[in-house]
Enzyme design. Structure first.
Site, PDB file in Angstrom:
ATOM      1  N   SER A 151       0.868  -1.186   0.000  1.00  0.00           N
ATOM      2  CA  SER A 151       0.000   0.000   0.000  1.00  0.00           C
ATOM      3  C   SER A 151       0.896   1.224   0.000  1.00  0.00           C
ATOM      4  CB  SER A 151      -0.858   0.005   1.271  1.00  0.00           C
ATOM      5  OG  SER A 151      -1.421   1.278   1.489  1.00  0.00           O
ATOM      6  N   TYR A 164      -1.650  -0.508  10.703  1.00  0.00           N
ATOM      7  CA  TYR A 164      -1.747  -0.884   9.287  1.00  0.00           C
ATOM      8  C   TYR A 164      -0.473  -0.450   8.541  1.00  0.00           C
ATOM      9  CZ  TYR A 164      -3.837  -1.189   4.565  1.00  0.00           C
ATOM     10  OH  TYR A 164      -4.108  -1.499   3.254  1.00  0.00           O
TER      11      TYR A 164
END
Ligand SMILES: NC(=O)c1ccc[n+]([C@@H]2O[C@H](COP(=O)([O-])OP(=O)(O)OC[C@H]3O[C@@H](n4cnc5c(N)ncnc54)[C@H](OP(=O)(O)O)[C@@H]3O)[C@@H](O)[C@H]2O)c1
Length: 250
Positions: A151, A164
């Site tokens: 990501s 995350y």
């Protein structure tokens, strides 16, 4: 209406086998669909057995070769079993797409250690386990591919995304080291670092965003297809994907 037959150019992955985690919805589902249309046989994993089975059935109806089994990527024994049975089913493995991942959003001071451990288990331990079990099979094919879906948070910091973000930084770091470890074996390790993609996860993390500002799952799937059909691409440590009109958060 008659359709032109799909030749080698349209189906460059004919005879190849792809393992995709988190394949039941979102980005993983688009990757599975795209690699199947490119001719690959598929090994599909996700936890929700019913949803996975429905998707696998729809692919088989379209004539694709699919083996599926429910899997929690954080569970070592289940990963071992999945890879052993899946590879035995088609007799080989040419590519692994570590796509399964979960979000964990909120201020660091509000996170429980269980939340921290779970996001690390799914987003880092999972790809580690899958890589470790698949590499002996990938070594038998040249070239073969590992594509890890990280990501933009693997390279940038965002508030309320500490767990995350830490997990995706870890995945990127693992992938960079692994790319060098297995390069001589003909295994190419790629990492995609997308900005916001229009899926359940993005809706959950950023309900404030306009869906039209988000990357479409098909765009990620096209990038994966590009990487696994280019024998000449050596190692792309990080491929960052943003919409051209990226807003500042992307
Ligand atoms: N959406 C974004 O904006 C975005 C941006 C950059 C990167 N990514 C990354 O892209 C990947 C896919 O995200 P997405 O947006 O498509 O998410 P999603 O819509 O929430 O789908 C996640 C998929 O992973 C599966 N999954 C979740 N936990 C699992 C586990 N423990 N074991 C096996 N499968 C599991 C889910 O199925 P089950 O629930 O049935 O297990 C589902 O198929 C993730 O790694 C995510 O971090 C997403």
């Amino acid at each position: 209406m008659t359709f032109a037959p799909r030749g080698p150019a349209q189906r460059p992955l004919t005879g190849q086998v792809a393992l995709i985690t988190g394949a039941s919805r979102g980005i993983g589902r688009a990757i599975a669909d795209t690699l199947a249309c490119a001719g690959a046989s598929l090994l599909l994993a996700a936890r929700d057995a019913e949803r996975l089975a429905r998707f696998a059935a729809s692919l088989r109806t379209e004539g694709h070769a699919v083996w599926h089994h429910p899997l929690d990527v954080a569970d070592e024994e289940s990963v071992r079993d999945f890879v052993r049975k899946g590879v035995a089913h088609f007799g080989r493995l040419n590519m692994l797409v570590n796509n399964a991942g979960i979000g964990c959003f909120g201020p660091l001071t509000d996170l429980s250690s269980e939340q921290w451990d779970r996001v690390m288990a799914v987003n880092v331990r999972g790809p580690f386990l899958l890589c470790r079990e698949c590499i002996p099979h990938l070594r038998k094919q040249r070239p073969s591919f590992i594509v890890n879906i990280a990501s933009v948070v693997a390279v940038k910091g965002y508030p309320n995304q500490s767990a995350y973000g830490a997990s995706k930084h870890a995945l990127l770091g693992m992938s960079k080291a692994l790319a060098k470890e297995v390069h001589a074996d003909g295994i190419r390790v790629h990492v995609l670092c997308p900005g916001g993609v229009d899926t359940d996860m993005a809706t959950q993390a950023r309900p404030d965003l306009e869906r039209t500002d988000l990357i479409q799952t098909q765009e990620i799937a096209d990038a994966v297809r590009y990487l696994v059909t280019r024998r000449g691409v050596a190692v792309i440590d990080e491929l960052h994907l943003h919409r051209q009109s990226s807003p500042p958060w992307a």
